[in-house]
Scaffold this motif. Structure first.
Motif, PDB file in Angstrom:
ATOM      1  N   SER A  92      -5.211  -0.224  -3.473  1.00 59.21           N
ATOM      2  CA  SER A  92      -4.879  -1.438  -2.735  1.00 59.21           C
ATOM      3  C   SER A  92      -3.760  -2.236  -3.372  1.00 59.21           C
ATOM      4  CB  SER A  92      -6.121  -2.329  -2.610  1.00 59.21           C
ATOM      5  OG  SER A  92      -7.148  -1.685  -1.897  1.00 59.21           O
ATOM      6  N   ARG A 124      -9.217  -2.130   0.763  1.00 56.65           N
ATOM      7  CA  ARG A 124      -9.044  -0.908   1.550  1.00 56.65           C
ATOM      8  C   ARG A 124     -10.408  -0.422   2.015  1.00 56.65           C
ATOM      9  NH1 ARG A 124      -5.282   2.870   2.761  1.00 56.65           N
ATOM     10  NH2 ARG A 124      -5.783   5.073   2.662  1.00 56.65           N
ATOM     11  N   TYR A 172      -5.886  -0.958   5.212  1.00 53.08           N
ATOM     12  CA  TYR A 172      -5.717  -2.120   4.355  1.00 53.08           C
ATOM     13  C   TYR A 172      -6.133  -3.390   5.085  1.00 53.08           C
ATOM     14  CZ  TYR A 172      -3.155   0.878   1.157  1.00 53.08           C
ATOM     15  OH  TYR A 172      -2.818   1.880   0.286  1.00 53.08           O
ATOM     16  N   GLY A 214       0.829  -1.186   0.000  1.00 54.34           N
ATOM     17  CA  GLY A 214       0.000   0.000   0.000  1.00 54.34           C
ATOM     18  C   GLY A 214       0.871   1.246   0.000  1.00 54.34           C
TER      19      GLY A 214
END
Length: 455
Positions: free
Chosen positions: A376, A305, A310, A283
């Motif tokens: 993501s 996400r 995350y 991320g």
């Protein structure tokens, strides 16, 4: 090799995209009755993700952007627990709470500002209302190391909590004093030892760069100390200075904040340091050990996400409980009242404390898919996108693709007929890349007081 010279011209206000549309689009136009219909209409086969906001803190940390209530009064915590229980009673009238729960997160505030007995009372009430927790549910809590003891950790461990996140921010004493959060290393180490003793599967620590008086040299010292704690994950956030939104941030002397060039140097050295110590970047602001499930998920393109950051737990309806909590369904976001008086008044009237939200249009859902995939996994499978939505990507997003061409020329990302994929440098500008697909950005383009800067 990351090319940080390309960063400077991309420093502009932009969302962090924990949602799309972002919270700026939430409105009271999304009516209460519509929200109830959304809850009742949810697919009962979809699992639930639960977020509980425990808002109290004893003192203000000047950098904090969370929704917090400052207090030292015990009766306020007791009163809040009662309202949480009553909110869940009302929620159970409109939502099938027997659905499988795959994720529970306590956020704050300082969740462990509540005593062990109070935490146990909250957890017991949650499991009475939501009895069907998955065996592998992710159950997590944000912890201030200054406010945790063994009794609290034992209560959480006995209740199935398996993940904790410790706020550190910075170990430098001058920085700590400037942000009103003095937290010596020994206190953090003691909290970390408790987490390991009580078998927390994953321990995360949070650091922030861009705080007052930070330099590359001081932050490297913080990193060296932090890595001795051997956390499973690091979150290293770019400080979002938004004093027009958060009054406590006005106490920070802006002349002491590091310049963008210093922040870029800090980020560059952080990446190098993390990788040399066995962590991989995930991320836009996370690092994890290669055996961590977040790392495995991003390799498979399955990282998700949401408002908790995350996660590997996608495909669930998020239910927010407590002051200012946000919920998420397939086609909506819903947020509770931010003010305690309004929150309590709604529950006293037998209503959910819902204040505002947004229903997604067909265009929102299309753009949400693209933005969240990029945020993501740093890539988008265009072939899969077109099969899912039945639109031609290059036609639908002609403007966005044209806007991204300078980034393509600078090798920040690759755009091919079947995919979009970010370069290593491009991943650090993922907010800028995602903004090209945001239909609402033009509306906010003239305002400098909306989002924090991307660099």
């Amino acid at each position: 090799m990351l090319d940080f010279a390309k960063f400077t011209k991309y420093s502009r206000p932009g969302p962090r995209y924990t949602s799309y549309p972002t919270a700026l689009e939430f409105s009271t136009d999304f009516a209460y009755d519509t929200y109830l219909e959304k809850l009742k209409g949810q697919d009962k086969k979809r699992p639930l993700s639960l977020y509980f906001h425990l808002p109290f803190c004893r003192n203000a940390c000047y950098f904090c952007g969370c929704n917090v209530v400052f207090t030292s009064k015990e009766d306020k915590k007791i009163r809040y627990i009662d309202y949480l229980k009553r909110e869940m009673d009302i929620l159970a009238q409109h939502l099938d709470t027997s659905r499988e729960v795959i994720q529970l997160h306590f956020g704050g505030g300082t969740p462990t500002f509540f005593s062990a007995a109070q935490l146990d009372e909250i957890i017991t009430a949650i499991k009475a209302h939501f009895p069907n927790f998955a065996a592998d549910a992710e159950v997590s809590c944000e912890i201030d190391p200054r406010h945790i003891d063994e009794a609290q950790m034992k209560v959480m461990s006995d209740a199935g909590f398996n993940r904790v996140s410790f706020g550190i921010q910075d170990f430098n004493e001058k920085v700590q004093e400037a942000v009103h959060r003095v937290q010596p290393y020994d206190i953090t180490k003691k909290a970390m030892d408790l987490a390991r003793k009580y078998n927390m599967v994953s321990v995360n620590v949070d650091l922030i760069y861009g705080l007052p008086h930070q330099t590359l040299a001081t932050f490297m010292e913080t990193l060296k100390l932090a890595v001795t704690l051997n956390p499973d994950r690091f979150a290293v956030f770019n400080y979002a200075h938004v004093p027009w939104l958060k009054k406590t941030m006005r106490k920070i002397d802006e002349t002491t904040l590091p310049k963008p060039e210093e922040k870029l140097s800090i980020m560059q050295q952080t990446i190098d340091f993390m990788e040399s110590n066995g962590y991989r970047m995930i991320g836009m602001d996370h690092f994890a050990k290669p055996e961590d499930e977040l790392f495995k998920a991003i390799e498979k393109g399955e990282l998700h996400r949401n408002f908790q950051g995350y996660t590997t737990k996608g495909g669930a309806d998020l239910v927010g409980v407590g002051l200012t909590s946000i919920g998420e369904g397939v086609d909506y976001y819903a947020q509770n009242f931010k003010e305690m008086a309004a929150y309590e008044a709604a529950i006293d009237a037998g209503r959910l404390p819902f204040e505002r939200g947004v229903t997604h249009s067909a265009d929102d859902l299309i753009r949400q898919h693209v933005i969240m995939e990029l945020m993501s996994n740093f890539k988008l499978d265009i072939t899969r996108f077109e099969a899912k939505f039945g639109v031609k990507f290059d036609e639908y997003f002609a403007d966005a693709l044209e806007e991204l061409q300078p980034m393509v020329h600078e090798e920040l990302l690759e755009i091919a007929p079947e995919k979009i994929e970010c370069s290593p440098t491009g991943t650090l500008l993922i907010r800028n890349i995602a903004m090209a697909f945001d239909a609402y950005m033009k509306k906010h383009a003239g305002s400098k007081k909306t989002f924090s800067k991307t660099v």
